[in-house]
Write an enzyme that holds these catalytic residues in place. Structure first.
Site, mmCIF file in Angstrom:
data_model
loop_
_atom_site.group_PDB
_atom_site.id
_atom_site.type_symbol
_atom_site.label_atom_id
_atom_site.label_comp_id
_atom_site.label_asym_id
_atom_site.label_seq_id
_atom_site.Cartn_x
_atom_site.Cartn_y
_atom_site.Cartn_z
ATOM 1 N N LEU A 182 0.825 -1.210 0.000
ATOM 2 C CA LEU A 182 0.000 0.000 0.000
ATOM 3 C C LEU A 182 0.857 1.257 0.000
ATOM 4 C CD1 LEU A 182 -2.978 -0.700 2.438
ATOM 5 C CD2 LEU A 182 -3.101 -0.332 -0.026
ATOM 6 N N HIS A 443 -11.272 22.980 19.341
ATOM 7 C CA HIS A 443 -12.105 23.002 18.140
ATOM 8 C C HIS A 443 -11.535 24.012 17.156
ATOM 9 C CE1 HIS A 443 -15.633 22.877 15.560
ATOM 10 N NE2 HIS A 443 -15.620 24.216 15.552
#
Length: 461
Positions: A182, A443
């Protein structure tokens, strides 16, 4: 005949740590390795692969800058410069490893291959004998290549060979969508190489959860052709490359030519040339010594096996931990003790990244039956991931009902390496759902996805 208290066979990550740990307790330690020295990680593993991925990421971000209203034109990828940087930086990392070995006395290093003659006796090709009271086997691993891929002849590559190419190839067919396949396959694709990837059995990386595996197939399969459960009919070398015939989606036979075939089909422990048949060791079906994963002690009690050689947890940090355990136990034998093991943690540096932490889903189901809860989170619902334009992926966390103790996690998503470390540290400290929900969450950050998962888990445990 040379006599030592402890012999360590292999000077990779596990062997070097075993040698240094043993030397803290005993001065009679011999480190044996025929070379090349410098560890698998630095020479052909994690470091050169990350250098190739870094180049691929740079190209990919430029090519997709228009997502943010930024235009970039005239993008050029110089394959020779890419590979020159990969090799140059790799050689620096290898040099640092070798520099660290300068403190080891020449008398303590034997750069020769050895084989067992008896449980305590080793022999070099020129007949030199080494008698050791205790022995640590830390011989590492090498690529495992299924026989039918040898039909690719001179066009067959393993990861060791890839980094020696002078420039980027035009096309590569990759066999094995595991960690190596991968990482390298996607990096090559993003650097302009035509890539097709085949697997067997449907596995993708270390993923154990069906939903996350399907999400991964969707993510990677939308970027380059990926068939994790393929039917390959034939492999044939040509004058200019390699022809691969395979079954297409509708059952028809397709044939495609590539410049190279990259075998990323796993690794096998380097124990088959050690003459283990001359010892009393009990071997498993693969020919690997049976050992205690807590002490790394083998059936012959003065022998220990660490790192990729035992194929238990073939990762650099695990190899270092195992080297410390084996080195300590070999030095203090017969005072053998279980070593401290960290929470299992693995990361695939694809994009999106893949990470696994703690117990695997099948282990959780077996050990906890109906006494666990699981919650999932889609990064398409994550504010920061959307801001970054990287909102692909799925994350799951498992916890024990009642106690809220975290059991495991699997992540396919942006910056999974960092989220996985936070969860691994939490599991190592035995923090539960309530303790983690009491932590601060800024946030907007990706960690808010973890909080969403924990809130969902709290309602189920």
């Amino acid at each position: 005949m040379r006599k030592v208290d402890i012999a360590v066979i292999g000077a990779g990550s596990a062997g070097l740590t075993a040698y240094r740990t043993a030397r803290r307790h005993n001065q009679s330690v011999l480190l044996i390795d025929p070379g090349p020295l410098g560890t698998t990680c630095a020479r052909v593993g994690c470091m050169p692969s990350k250098l190739l991925i870094a180049a691929a990421d740079a190209a990919w971000h430029i090519q997709h800058a228009d997502t943010f209203g930024v235009s970039a034109s005239g993008i050029q990828i110089d394959g020779e410069k890419v590979m020159q940087r990969v090799r140059g930086m790799r050689d620096r990392f290898v040099g640092k490893v070798l520099k660290g070995m300068e403190s080891i006395s020449e008398e303590d290093i034997l750069q020769q291959p050895v084989r067992f003659k008896t449980d305590h006796l080793l022999e070099t090709p020129d007949g030199e004998l080494i008698e050791a009271g205790r022995i640590v086997i830390a011989t590492g691993s090498r690529p495992a290549i299924p026989g039918f891929l040898n039909a690719a002849g001179k066009r067959l590559l393993v990861n060791d060979d890839l980094f020696e190419l002078d420039t980027l190839p035009e096309s590569v067919v990759v066999f094995g969508p595991g960690v190596i396949g991968l990482e390298l396959g996607q990096a090559l694709h993003r650097l302009g190489v035509r890539v097709r990837m085949f697997g067997v059995g449907g596995a993708i990386g270390p993923i154990g959860d069906d939903d996350i595996r399907q999400a991964a197939q969707n993510c990677f399969g939308s970027e380059f052709p990926l068939d994790p459960d393929s039917q390959v009919i034939d492999v044939k070398e040509t004058s200019s490359g390699v022809l691969v015939s395979f079954e297409g989606e509708s059952g028809q036979t397709l044939t495609e030519e590539f410049e190279y075939l990259l075998a990323a089909t796993g690794r096998r422990p380097n124990v088959d040339q050690l003459g283990l048949e001359h010892t009393s060791l009990e071997l498993d079906a693969r020919g690997v010594p049976v050992f205690d994963p807590d002490t790394l002690q083998c059936s012959a009690e003065h022998l220990f096996i660490a790192g990729d050689a035992n194929n238990y947890l073939p990762l650099l940090h695990e190899a270092s931990d195992e080297g410390a355990i084996a080195g300590r136990n070999a030095a203090l034998w017969p005072d053998v003790a279980a070593g401290d093991r960290t929470v299992p943690l693995a990361v695939v540096f694809s994009d999106p990244q893949i990470a696994t932490v703690g117990m695997r889903p099948d282990q959780i189901e077996q050990a906890f039956a109906n006494a666990f809860a699981v919650a999932s989170f889609d990064f398409a619902d994550q504010a920061r991931a959307k801001v970054m334009g990287r909102d692909l992926g799925l994350m799951k966390i498992w916890a024990e009902k009642g106690s809220g103790q975290l059991l495991g996690a699997e992540i396919l998503g942006p910056e999974a390496e960092h989220l996985a470390h936070l969860l691994a540290w939490a599991m190592q400290q035995k923090l539960g759902v309530d303790e983690l929900l009491a932590m601060p969450y800024y946030h907007p950050v990706l960690e808010e996805g973890v909080r969403s998962l924990l809130r969902a888990l709290k309602g189920r445990i």
